[in-house]
Design a protein around this motif. Structure first.
Motif, PDB file in Angstrom:
ATOM      1  N   UNK A  94      27.363  -9.171  82.028  1.00  0.00           N
ATOM      2  CA  UNK A  94      26.459  -9.021  81.235  1.00  0.00           C
ATOM      3  C   UNK A  94      26.795 -11.109  81.252  1.00  0.00           C
ATOM      4  N   UNK A  95      26.067 -11.075  79.981  1.00  0.00           N
ATOM      5  CA  UNK A  95      26.456 -13.340  79.572  1.00  0.00           C
ATOM      6  C   UNK A  95      28.098 -13.360  78.648  1.00  0.00           C
ATOM      7  N   UNK A  96      28.231 -14.435  79.101  1.00  0.00           N
ATOM      8  CA  UNK A  96      29.175 -15.009  78.994  1.00  0.00           C
ATOM      9  C   UNK A  96      29.135 -15.821  77.674  1.00  0.00           C
ATOM     10  N   UNK A  97      29.169 -15.031  76.335  1.00  0.00           N
ATOM     11  CA  UNK A  97      28.145 -15.651  75.528  1.00  0.00           C
ATOM     12  C   UNK A  97      29.759 -16.852  75.089  1.00  0.00           C
ATOM     13  N   UNK A 106      32.677 -24.882  67.931  1.00  0.00           N
ATOM     14  CA  UNK A 106      31.373 -24.897  68.506  1.00  0.00           C
ATOM     15  C   UNK A 106      30.351 -25.680  69.219  1.00  0.00           C
ATOM     16  N   UNK A 107      30.882 -27.173  69.213  1.00  0.00           N
ATOM     17  CA  UNK A 107      30.200 -27.521  69.786  1.00  0.00           C
ATOM     18  C   UNK A 107      30.167 -27.609  71.855  1.00  0.00           C
ATOM     19  N   UNK A 113      26.574 -22.573  76.411  1.00  0.00           N
ATOM     20  CA  UNK A 113      24.831 -22.116  76.324  1.00  0.00           C
ATOM     21  C   UNK A 113      24.020 -22.700  76.996  1.00  0.00           C
ATOM     22  N   UNK A 114      24.665 -23.956  77.479  1.00  0.00           N
ATOM     23  CA  UNK A 114      23.189 -24.758  77.656  1.00  0.00           C
ATOM     24  C   UNK A 114      23.838 -25.117  79.585  1.00  0.00           C
ATOM     25  N   UNK A 115      22.304 -24.802  80.112  1.00  0.00           N
ATOM     26  CA  UNK A 115      21.895 -25.625  81.303  1.00  0.00           C
ATOM     27  C   UNK A 115      22.514 -26.645  82.172  1.00  0.00           C
ATOM     28  N   UNK A 124      25.757 -17.472  82.300  1.00  0.00           N
ATOM     29  CA  UNK A 124      25.721 -18.913  81.364  1.00  0.00           C
ATOM     30  C   UNK A 124      24.539 -18.867  80.060  1.00  0.00           C
ATOM     31  N   UNK A 125      23.576 -18.153  80.876  1.00  0.00           N
ATOM     32  CA  UNK A 125      22.272 -18.507  79.736  1.00  0.00           C
ATOM     33  C   UNK A 125      21.449 -17.214  79.961  1.00  0.00           C
ATOM     34  N   UNK A 126      21.632 -16.549  80.877  1.00  0.00           N
ATOM     35  CA  UNK A 126      20.708 -15.401  80.646  1.00  0.00           C
ATOM     36  C   UNK A 126      19.595 -14.939  81.150  1.00  0.00           C
ATOM     37  N   UNK A 127      18.726 -14.078  80.550  1.00  0.00           N
ATOM     38  CA  UNK A 127      17.538 -14.039  82.012  1.00  0.00           C
ATOM     39  C   UNK A 127      17.686 -13.318  82.476  1.00  0.00           C
TER      40      UNK A 127
END
Length: 180
Positions: A94-97, A106-107, A113-115, A124-127
Motif C-alpha cells: 500500500x501507500x506509505x502515508x 509534519x513538514x 507525500x509529494x512528487x 508515496x503518492x497513491x494511484x
C-alpha cells in the motif's frame, strides 16, 4: 499488527538487533503474553539481516514486512492477501502515508507525500492498482522471497526495491504489484 483482522494464520516474528535500551526485554515480554509472537536475534542490527532472520523463523506462506516505527491500517493484511490471490502477484503493498508530530515532522511528512519532495512512486503518492516497480514494505509470497534468495545483505537501505530489481533481472521483467 496484533489488531489485524486477517482470518488465516498470523505469526509475528520480531528480529531484535543490539541495543542499549530495553528493546529485547520488551520484545520477550510481548512474546510471553502472546503465542503468535516469536523473537529472533539480529546480531548485526542491519535491516536485511533482520529481515532474513525473521523470514527464516516464520512458517506461513505469506510474509508481511512491517518495520518498527510503522503502523498498518485496519484490514491491511487481509486485503493484501486477497490481492495476492486475485492477481497472482509475488508482492503487493500500500501507500506509505508519512505522518508527523510537531511542525518539522509534519513538514517532512508533507514532502514525503509529494512528487516534488520524494518523486512520483505510487507507494508515496497513491494511484491506481496495477504493476509497479516496487511497493512500500511488501506483502510477499514466501516462495518468491525464497526464489530470489531473500534480502540482499549488501544493501544497507532500499530493501523495498532491491528485491524487485533482483527478481526483475532474474526473470527479465517487472515484479511487484501496485499499491492497494
Amino acid at each position: 499488527m496484533l489488531a489485524q483482522d486477517y482470518p488465516g494464520g498470523l505469526e509475528i516474528v520480531l528480529a531484535v538487533g543490539p541495543s542499549s535500551d530495553r528493546t529485547r526485554e520488551v520484545a520477550d515480554g510481548l512474546a510471553e503474553r502472546d503465542p503468535r509472537i516469536v523473537v529472533v536475534d539480529n546480531p548485526s542490527g542491519r535491516t536485511p539481516d533482520g529481515l532474513n532472520a525473521a523470514v527464516a523463523a516464520s512458517h506461513e506462506d505469506v510474509v508481511v514486512r512491517m518495520d518498527g516505527h510503522g503502523e498498518l491500517s485496519p484490514g491491511y493484511v487481509r486485503r493484501a492477501v486477497e490481492l495476492l490471490e486475485e492477481t497472482g502477484a509475488a508482492n503487493v503493498g500500500g501507500v506509505m502515508l508519512a505522518e508527523g508530530t510537531g511542525t518539522l515532522q509534519q513538514a517532512v511528512a508533507v514532502a514525503m507525500r509529494s512528487p516534488l519532495g520524494i518523486g512520483a512512486a505510487r507507494f508515496h503518492v497513491g494511484g491506481a492498482a496495477g504493476p509497479a516497480e516496487t511497493v512500500y514494505l511488501g506483502v510477499f509470497r514466501r516462495a518468491w522471497l525464497e526464489r530470489v534468495g531473500g534480502y540482499d545483505p549488501t544493501f544497507v537501505r532500499a530493501q523495498d526495491w532491491e528485491s524487485s530489481t533482483t527478481a526483475s533481472a532474474r526473470r527479465g521483467g517487472r515484479s511487484g504489484s501496485a499499491p492497494s
